[in-house]
Design a protein around this motif. Structure first.
Motif, PDB file in Angstrom:
ATOM      1  N   VAL A  54      -1.483 -18.626   8.475  1.00 22.26           N
ATOM      2  CA  VAL A  54      -1.973 -18.094   7.199  1.00 22.26           C
ATOM      3  C   VAL A  54      -3.496 -18.070   7.188  1.00 22.26           C
ATOM      4  O   VAL A  54      -4.114 -17.128   6.680  1.00 22.26           O
ATOM      5  N   GLY A  55      -4.117 -19.099   7.772  1.00 23.33           N
ATOM      6  CA  GLY A  55      -5.575 -19.105   7.867  1.00 23.33           C
ATOM      7  C   GLY A  55      -6.093 -17.932   8.683  1.00 23.33           C
ATOM      8  O   GLY A  55      -7.100 -17.314   8.330  1.00 23.33           O
ATOM      9  N   THR A  58      -5.729 -14.851   6.604  1.00 19.96           N
ATOM     10  CA  THR A  58      -6.749 -14.871   5.547  1.00 19.96           C
ATOM     11  C   THR A  58      -8.081 -14.371   6.088  1.00 19.96           C
ATOM     12  O   THR A  58      -8.795 -13.613   5.423  1.00 19.96           O
ATOM     13  N   ARG A  59      -8.411 -14.787   7.302  1.00 23.29           N
ATOM     14  CA  ARG A  59      -9.663 -14.310   7.906  1.00 23.29           C
ATOM     15  C   ARG A  59      -9.582 -12.827   8.241  1.00 23.29           C
ATOM     16  O   ARG A  59     -10.519 -12.061   7.968  1.00 23.29           O
ATOM     17  N   THR A  61      -7.932 -10.496   6.895  1.00 23.66           N
ATOM     18  CA  THR A  61      -7.931  -9.648   5.702  1.00 23.66           C
ATOM     19  C   THR A  61      -9.198  -9.815   4.874  1.00 23.66           C
ATOM     20  O   THR A  61      -9.279  -9.300   3.755  1.00 23.66           O
ATOM     21  N   SER A  63     -10.274 -12.343   3.279  1.00 26.78           N
ATOM     22  CA  SER A  63      -9.915 -12.946   1.998  1.00 26.78           C
ATOM     23  C   SER A  63     -10.533 -14.323   1.777  1.00 26.78           C
ATOM     24  O   SER A  63     -10.455 -14.874   0.679  1.00 26.78           O
ATOM     25  N   GLY A  64     -11.152 -14.887   2.803  1.00 27.90           N
ATOM     26  CA  GLY A  64     -11.567 -16.275   2.755  1.00 27.90           C
ATOM     27  C   GLY A  64     -12.625 -16.607   1.726  1.00 27.90           C
ATOM     28  O   GLY A  64     -12.762 -17.769   1.335  1.00 27.90           O
ATOM     29  N   ILE A 113      -6.671 -10.016  -2.034  1.00 26.14           N
ATOM     30  CA  ILE A 113      -7.364 -10.986  -1.191  1.00 26.14           C
ATOM     31  C   ILE A 113      -7.392 -12.361  -1.856  1.00 26.14           C
ATOM     32  O   ILE A 113      -7.406 -13.388  -1.169  1.00 26.14           O
ATOM     33  N   TRP A 116      -4.209 -14.273  -0.942  1.00 24.24           N
ATOM     34  CA  TRP A 116      -4.233 -14.793   0.423  1.00 24.24           C
ATOM     35  C   TRP A 116      -4.969 -16.131   0.469  1.00 24.24           C
ATOM     36  O   TRP A 116      -4.472 -17.112   1.038  1.00 24.24           O
ATOM     37  N   GLU A 117      -6.157 -16.189  -0.101  1.00 26.97           N
ATOM     38  CA  GLU A 117      -6.935 -17.423  -0.070  1.00 26.97           C
ATOM     39  C   GLU A 117      -6.284 -18.510  -0.921  1.00 26.97           C
ATOM     40  O   GLU A 117      -6.250 -19.685  -0.527  1.00 26.97           O
ATOM     41  N   HIS A 120      -3.468 -19.958   1.005  1.00 30.28           N
ATOM     42  CA  HIS A 120      -3.970 -20.807   2.086  1.00 30.28           C
ATOM     43  C   HIS A 120      -4.333 -22.191   1.543  1.00 30.28           C
ATOM     44  O   HIS A 120      -3.950 -23.226   2.116  1.00 30.28           O
TER      45      HIS A 120
END
Length: 380
Positions: A54-55, A58-59, A61, A63-64, A113, A116-117, A120
């Motif tokens: 998932v991390g 997240t990166r 996309t 989204s972090g 986004i 996603w974060e 995470h």
């Protein structure tokens, strides 16, 4: 009057009054809920693997940086109404990434986004909760085997540290002229995830065998092969860290060719960024070149480890080194494919997942060298 006894009569104390001898430290190590703790560690292992995946997504996309605050407790709740969503969006609009890359976004795009974060971070909270319930539950029930309390506590300490490192990483991308997190902080974050995963996997493998068996197996340790396994593990860890640097600046999408880079053995303009040391973190060509060269060196080391492992006196050890080498070879091939395809997200995630498999299989080979399983004279 005392009766005469036959010379064949039992003179031992009755069963009810007999005192059983106390076991030693080896027996104490066998007590405790070893199977239950191992099942709990398996759940943690699976969650950490999902967390790594998932991390990575997240990166990929971008989204972090969508959540710009660190709220360990209240952050578990997402925005619950339109006003909350608008406030979150406005905070994101204030950071450089939005103006440089995502100025086209509307609120609905931002929500993608954000989730996603949020997912995470939420998964991190779930992992912490599962660890706490398991650890304190086994501790309260006095079911932790002798010598294992500190080891299991270490997992919780590292998990808490990982949360702080995660925010340290995110914070690097919220100000100045950055549009992404610092690559070296991303490498630290991913590296610590693999350290945690490695400890969990090692503990799972140890708990799969009785303490007495482990102590007997340790006497048969193949010290030199165990050292090679340790070096192999560290070499793979170095490559994982460099891979994180590649991911942090999307260097895998540069120079989509192999074996050359930009038509040469090394990419042009490898040291154009000032000061020079920044090229090793921020120059896409330089970082990808280092990742390639380290990959070749790791493959060469793996061949040596395989040849030495195949000379082990133990069938299980020979098999473990062979399987680990096969995983490394598959990872090298997949790495080349990832480069040639310019690192599409689904291939990049597969490459990262295979790194997890390589990591665990090298650990397993190291364990077999350090604690060889017993075998008959026929080698079974």
């Amino acid at each position: 009057m005392r009766q005469k006894r036959s010379i064949f009569q039992e003179v031992d104390t009755p069963e009810a009054g007999r005192v059983k001898p106390a076991g030693g430290m080896i027996d104490a190590g066998r007590r405790g809920a070893r199977r239950g703790i191992r099942l709990w560690l398996m759940v943690l292992f699976a969650l950490v693997v999902v967390m790594i995946a998932v991390g990575g997504l997240t990166r990929l996309t971008d989204s972090g940086l969508s959540i710009t605050e660190w709220r360990p407790l209240t952050g578990a709740l997402p925005p619950l109404n339109a006003a909350d969503w608008q406030a979150e969006f406005e905070r994101y609009q204030a950071i450089p990434q939005f103006s440089a890359q995502h100025s086209w976004m509307g609120l609905e795009d931002f929500k993608v986004i954000y989730w996603w974060e949020w997912g995470h971070r939420q998964l991190g909270r779930v992992i912490g909760l599962v660890w706490a319930i398991g650890f304190f539950g086994f501790l309260a029930a006095r079911q932790i085997p002798a010598g294992w309390t500190g080891r299991l506590l270490l997992l919780g300490v590292l998990g808490g540290l990982q949360g702080a490192v995660g925010w340290w990483m995110v914070h690097s991308g919220l100000g100045g002229d950055r549009t992404a997190v610092a690559s070296y902080r991303l490498a630290t974050h991913l590296g610590l995830a693999f350290v945690i995963l490695g400890f969990i996997a090692w503990y799972m493998m140890l708990l799969a065998r009785p303490e007495r068996e482990l102590m007997q197996a340790r006497r048969a340790r193949e010290a030199r092969l165990f050292g090679i396994g340790t070096g192999w593990l560290h070499f793979a860890f170095l490559q994982i860290l460099i891979g994180a640097l590649v991911a942090g600046i999307d260097a895998g999408r540069s120079y989509a060719e192999w074996p050359l880079m930009g038509g040469g053995l090394w990419p042009p303009q490898m040291m154009v960024i000032e000061p020079w040391w920044r090229n090793f973190f921020e120059n896409a060509g330089t970082v990808q070149f280092i990742h390639r060269m380290t990959g070749y060196a790791l493959l060469a080391f793996s061949v040596m480890a395989l040849l030495r492992g195949r000379r082990s006196a133990y069938v299980a050890t020979r098999s473990a080194f062979t399987v680990a080498f096969a995983a490394v070879l598959a990872q090298v091939v997949l790495g080349i494919v990832t480069v040639l395809l310019a690192a599409p997200w689904h291939v990049a995630i597969l490459h990262q997942f295979l790194a997890v498999i390589v990591w665990v299989l090298i650990l397993r080979a190291r364990l077999h060298a350090g604690y060889p399983p017993a075998q008959s004279v026929r080698g079974t």
